[in-house]
Design a protein around this motif. Structure first.
Motif, PDB file in Angstrom:
ATOM      1  N   LYS A   4       0.822  -1.201   0.000  1.00 45.30           N
ATOM      2  CA  LYS A   4       0.000   0.000   0.000  1.00 45.30           C
ATOM      3  C   LYS A   4       0.861   1.258   0.000  1.00 45.30           C
ATOM      4  O   LYS A   4       0.585   2.211  -0.718  1.00 45.30           O
ATOM      5  CB  LYS A   4      -0.934   0.009   1.213  1.00 45.30           C
ATOM      6  CG  LYS A   4      -2.037  -1.019   1.154  1.00 45.30           C
ATOM      7  CD  LYS A   4      -2.909  -0.920   2.393  1.00 45.30           C
ATOM      8  CE  LYS A   4      -3.969  -2.013   2.382  1.00 45.30           C
ATOM      9  NZ  LYS A   4      -4.785  -1.997   3.599  1.00 45.30           N
ATOM     10  N   LYS A   5       1.896   1.251   0.817  1.00 43.72           N
ATOM     11  CA  LYS A   5       2.774   2.425   0.904  1.00 43.72           C
ATOM     12  C   LYS A   5       3.499   2.650  -0.424  1.00 43.72           C
ATOM     13  O   LYS A   5       3.585   3.779  -0.919  1.00 43.72           O
ATOM     14  CB  LYS A   5       3.782   2.233   2.041  1.00 43.72           C
ATOM     15  CG  LYS A   5       4.669   3.432   2.277  1.00 43.72           C
ATOM     16  CD  LYS A   5       5.576   3.203   3.473  1.00 43.72           C
ATOM     17  CE  LYS A   5       6.460   4.422   3.691  1.00 43.72           C
ATOM     18  NZ  LYS A   5       7.381   4.225   4.823  1.00 43.72           N
ATOM     19  N   LEU A   9       3.003   5.945  -2.801  1.00 45.43           N
ATOM     20  CA  LEU A   9       4.145   6.787  -3.188  1.00 45.43           C
ATOM     21  C   LEU A   9       4.303   6.837  -4.705  1.00 45.43           C
ATOM     22  O   LEU A   9       4.598   7.896  -5.272  1.00 45.43           O
ATOM     23  CB  LEU A   9       5.434   6.268  -2.535  1.00 45.43           C
ATOM     24  CG  LEU A   9       5.539   6.476  -1.030  1.00 45.43           C
ATOM     25  CD1 LEU A   9       6.774   5.775  -0.470  1.00 45.43           C
ATOM     26  CD2 LEU A   9       5.564   7.961  -0.675  1.00 45.43           C
ATOM     27  N   ALA A  10       4.094   5.712  -5.367  1.00 47.22           N
ATOM     28  CA  ALA A  10       4.200   5.682  -6.829  1.00 47.22           C
ATOM     29  C   ALA A  10       3.140   6.559  -7.472  1.00 47.22           C
ATOM     30  O   ALA A  10       3.425   7.318  -8.412  1.00 47.22           O
ATOM     31  CB  ALA A  10       4.067   4.237  -7.329  1.00 47.22           C
ATOM     32  N   LEU A 123       3.315  -1.833 -12.801  1.00 50.43           N
ATOM     33  CA  LEU A 123       3.420  -1.582 -11.364  1.00 50.43           C
ATOM     34  C   LEU A 123       2.055  -1.364 -10.719  1.00 50.43           C
ATOM     35  O   LEU A 123       1.667  -2.108  -9.818  1.00 50.43           O
ATOM     36  CB  LEU A 123       4.321  -0.367 -11.092  1.00 50.43           C
ATOM     37  CG  LEU A 123       4.542  -0.120  -9.600  1.00 50.43           C
ATOM     38  CD1 LEU A 123       6.020  -0.087  -9.281  1.00 50.43           C
ATOM     39  CD2 LEU A 123       3.909   1.190  -9.169  1.00 50.43           C
ATOM     40  N   VAL A 124       1.319  -0.362 -11.173  1.00 54.40           N
ATOM     41  CA  VAL A 124       0.066  -0.004 -10.500  1.00 54.40           C
ATOM     42  C   VAL A 124      -0.943  -1.144 -10.567  1.00 54.40           C
ATOM     43  O   VAL A 124      -1.487  -1.574  -9.538  1.00 54.40           O
ATOM     44  CB  VAL A 124      -0.527   1.300 -11.090  1.00 54.40           C
ATOM     45  CG1 VAL A 124      -1.909   1.576 -10.517  1.00 54.40           C
ATOM     46  CG2 VAL A 124       0.408   2.479 -10.824  1.00 54.40           C
ATOM     47  N   LYS A 129      -3.723  -5.788  -7.981  1.00 51.12           N
ATOM     48  CA  LYS A 129      -4.072  -7.219  -7.977  1.00 51.12           C
ATOM     49  C   LYS A 129      -3.533  -7.900  -6.729  1.00 51.12           C
ATOM     50  O   LYS A 129      -4.191  -8.754  -6.141  1.00 51.12           O
ATOM     51  CB  LYS A 129      -3.520  -7.910  -9.229  1.00 51.12           C
ATOM     52  CG  LYS A 129      -4.367  -7.711 -10.454  1.00 51.12           C
ATOM     53  CD  LYS A 129      -3.971  -8.637 -11.559  1.00 51.12           C
ATOM     54  CE  LYS A 129      -4.537 -10.010 -11.300  1.00 51.12           C
ATOM     55  NZ  LYS A 129      -4.443 -10.919 -12.435  1.00 51.12           N
ATOM     56  N   THR A 130      -2.326  -7.504  -6.306  1.00 47.57           N
ATOM     57  CA  THR A 130      -1.719  -8.079  -5.109  1.00 47.57           C
ATOM     58  C   THR A 130      -2.554  -7.773  -3.870  1.00 47.57           C
ATOM     59  O   THR A 130      -2.650  -8.588  -2.959  1.00 47.57           O
ATOM     60  CB  THR A 130      -0.288  -7.536  -4.923  1.00 47.57           C
ATOM     61  OG1 THR A 130       0.458  -7.825  -6.098  1.00 47.57           O
ATOM     62  CG2 THR A 130       0.409  -8.165  -3.743  1.00 47.57           C
ATOM     63  N   LEU A 131      -3.169  -6.590  -3.867  1.00 43.08           N
ATOM     64  CA  LEU A 131      -4.028  -6.205  -2.742  1.00 43.08           C
ATOM     65  C   LEU A 131      -5.386  -6.906  -2.787  1.00 43.08           C
ATOM     66  O   LEU A 131      -6.199  -6.725  -1.894  1.00 43.08           O
ATOM     67  CB  LEU A 131      -4.244  -4.683  -2.750  1.00 43.08           C
ATOM     68  CG  LEU A 131      -2.997  -3.845  -2.484  1.00 43.08           C
ATOM     69  CD1 LEU A 131      -3.284  -2.376  -2.720  1.00 43.08           C
ATOM     70  CD2 LEU A 131      -2.500  -4.077  -1.057  1.00 43.08           C
TER      71      LEU A 131
END
Length: 198
Positions: A4-5, A9-10, A123-124, A129-131
């Motif tokens: 999440k962080k 930041l990205a 990346l985004v 998806k990871t979340l």
């Protein structure tokens, strides 16, 4: 929590860089935009899925880029009839982003398009998806659209969310960055170089 962080930041960095490029220092759009996408692509490259594309992947990439252009051409034609005032925005946007020096074309092909795909899809979308959020492709496309807000063109926002969803789907479906990258390249070459929508 780390995901999440990193994602926050990205996204903050992307909005800051595109605000500077499109709005605050628009007189220096191409140098700033090039550096911005070089940075965004650079921070994203480690998360990207690459593999040798099959012939069908190459065909899908090319045909989807052409199809997106045709869709936008038809949309522009309809908008011109229904809302002719939007053409002023389109003209202003082309004045800002259309390549007009040789190095702009090199930047577009080698830095800008790859940087956008590496960052927004690689990346985004991957982080979303990871979340395990619902509809990560659509959410990534909406975030991609939000970063184009600083250009001040409503049609660019529509274009960004539609194209972003297509490129996100292509990346998710094929698990290969080459496919959305090729689609984006074909689309941008038609849109900005060969057949601008002016």
């Amino acid at each position: 929590m780390l995901f999440k962080k990193r994602l926050f930041l990205a996204l903050f960095l992307s909005h800051l860089l595109l605000f500077l490029s499109f709005y605050l220092f628009s007189d220096f759009f191409w140098p700033l935009f090039t550096v911005s996408l070089l940075l965004l692509g650079g921070v994203s490259i480690r998360q990207v899925k690459w593999k040798k594309p099959s012939l069908s992947h190459l065909i899908i990439g090319i045909l989807s880029g052409v199809s997106l252009y045709i869709l936008f051409f038809l949309g522009k034609t309809i908008m011109l009839v229904l809302f002719p005032q939007f053409m002023t925005q389109v003209n202003e946007l082309y004045t800002l982003v259309a390549p007009d020096n040789a190095w702009h074309y090199v930047s577009l092909i080698l830095i800008v398009i790859p940087g956008e795909e590496l960052f927004w899809r690689g990346l985004v979308q991957t982080e979303l998806k990871t979340l395990q959020l619902k509809y990560p492709i659509l959410l990534a496309a909406l975030l991609y659209m939000s970063a184009h807000f600083y250009a001040g063109a409503f049609l660019l926002l529509v274009a960004a969310v539609l194209a972003g969803a297509v490129w996100g789907y292509l990346y998710d479906r094929t698990r290969n960055m080459v496919v959305p990258l090729l689609s984006h390249l074909v689309f941008d070459l038609f849109l900005l170089v060969f057949f601008p929508l002016l």
